[in-house]
Design an enzyme around this catalytic site. Sequence first.
Site, short mmCIF file in Angstrom:
data_model
loop_
_atom_site.label_atom_id
_atom_site.label_comp_id
_atom_site.label_asym_id
_atom_site.label_seq_id
_atom_site.Cartn_x
_atom_site.Cartn_y
_atom_site.Cartn_z
N ALA A 239 -9.69 4.88 8.40
CA ALA A 239 -8.31 4.47 8.61
C ALA A 239 -8.02 3.09 8.00
O ALA A 239 -8.90 2.45 7.41
CB ALA A 239 -8.00 4.46 10.10
N HIS A 240 -6.76 2.65 8.17
CA HIS A 240 -6.31 1.40 7.55
C HIS A 240 -7.10 0.19 8.06
O HIS A 240 -7.44 0.08 9.22
CB HIS A 240 -4.82 1.19 7.78
CG HIS A 240 -4.41 1.12 9.23
ND1 HIS A 240 -4.45 -0.03 9.95
CD2 HIS A 240 -3.98 2.09 10.07
CE1 HIS A 240 -4.03 0.20 11.18
NE2 HIS A 240 -3.76 1.50 11.28
#
Length: 343
Positions: A239-240
């Site tokens: 994820a980010h």
Amino acid sequence: MEFSAKQIAELLQGRVEGNENVTVNTFAKIEEGEVGALSFLYDAKYVSHVYTTESSIVLINEDITLDKEVRPTLIRVKNARESVARLLQIYESMTNRKTGIAKTAVISESASIGENCYVGDYAVIGDNVTIGDNVMVYPHAVIGDKVKIGDDCLIYPNTTIYHDCELGNRVTVHAGTVIGADGFGFEPTPDGYIRIPQIGIVVIEDDVEIGANTCIDRASMGRTVLHKGVKVDNLVQLAHNVEIGSNTVMSAQCGVAGTTKVGEWCMFGGQVGLAGHMTVGDKVNLGAQTGVNNSIEGNQTLMGTPPMPFRQYFKSNVIFRRLPEMAKQLDAIQKDIDKLKNE
């Protein structure tokens, strides 16, 4: 292409036992060996195969003792598995080399492509992209605007690399992977969810390999980073703003939530899941399907959800399987206690 035992031994700094002039032109598992093939033996428990194999050359660990003569030529090395991996890399680099630009490729005039590169049919390379030397971009790959790619990279079919992302040298990205899609950022309001623009990038350092259909999200701000030597299997979600330390490896279907930092030399089994905004130390090994919701210090081997030391996990599993029987025993004890109370 043929190589002699002498040439292979010199390349691997090994020692030949037998005919140094015998040649091979392919690889085979030792139990499926054939004339002209090279096999390897790294574990003494499989030593019986070296007496029956048809392979012409066998790479074998220095510390394995044989009690009778063998037909193939042996090459003694410190680590046969590592040695055959190096040979396979050389073999792959010599057999899969492609160059040239396909007529159907779509390449921006502002893109810069280095020497000895290959761009396959219907690949798309955007504005102001910079690609180094000896890079292979296979058909239908999409390289977004301002992407930077170093030397000796492999971008397999149907890969998508979004704008502004950066890849180092000797990076391999397998088919269907998406690098730099938006991180999952939404803010709840009384009227629904507001999308938070993801304006960061993904940075992938040297010698990283990414499996097929993996997704690595761009940072909300700053960078999502895979450091040097990371190896990621198929179907992994990062994820980010995730940061993965050097030489960490992850098996298929792992997932790491936003802003989590993973240390160096970690090993994650299949379907490991990490919650967001936490830190995993160096040299942490997580068994398959481990679920982590708090930070973990380094130099541990853990399993389960929540994670526990692996020996404790296996002991707990033994108890877990006995729970139905133990429940019956507790019920019987409770009945006896109730009976005594009523007397």
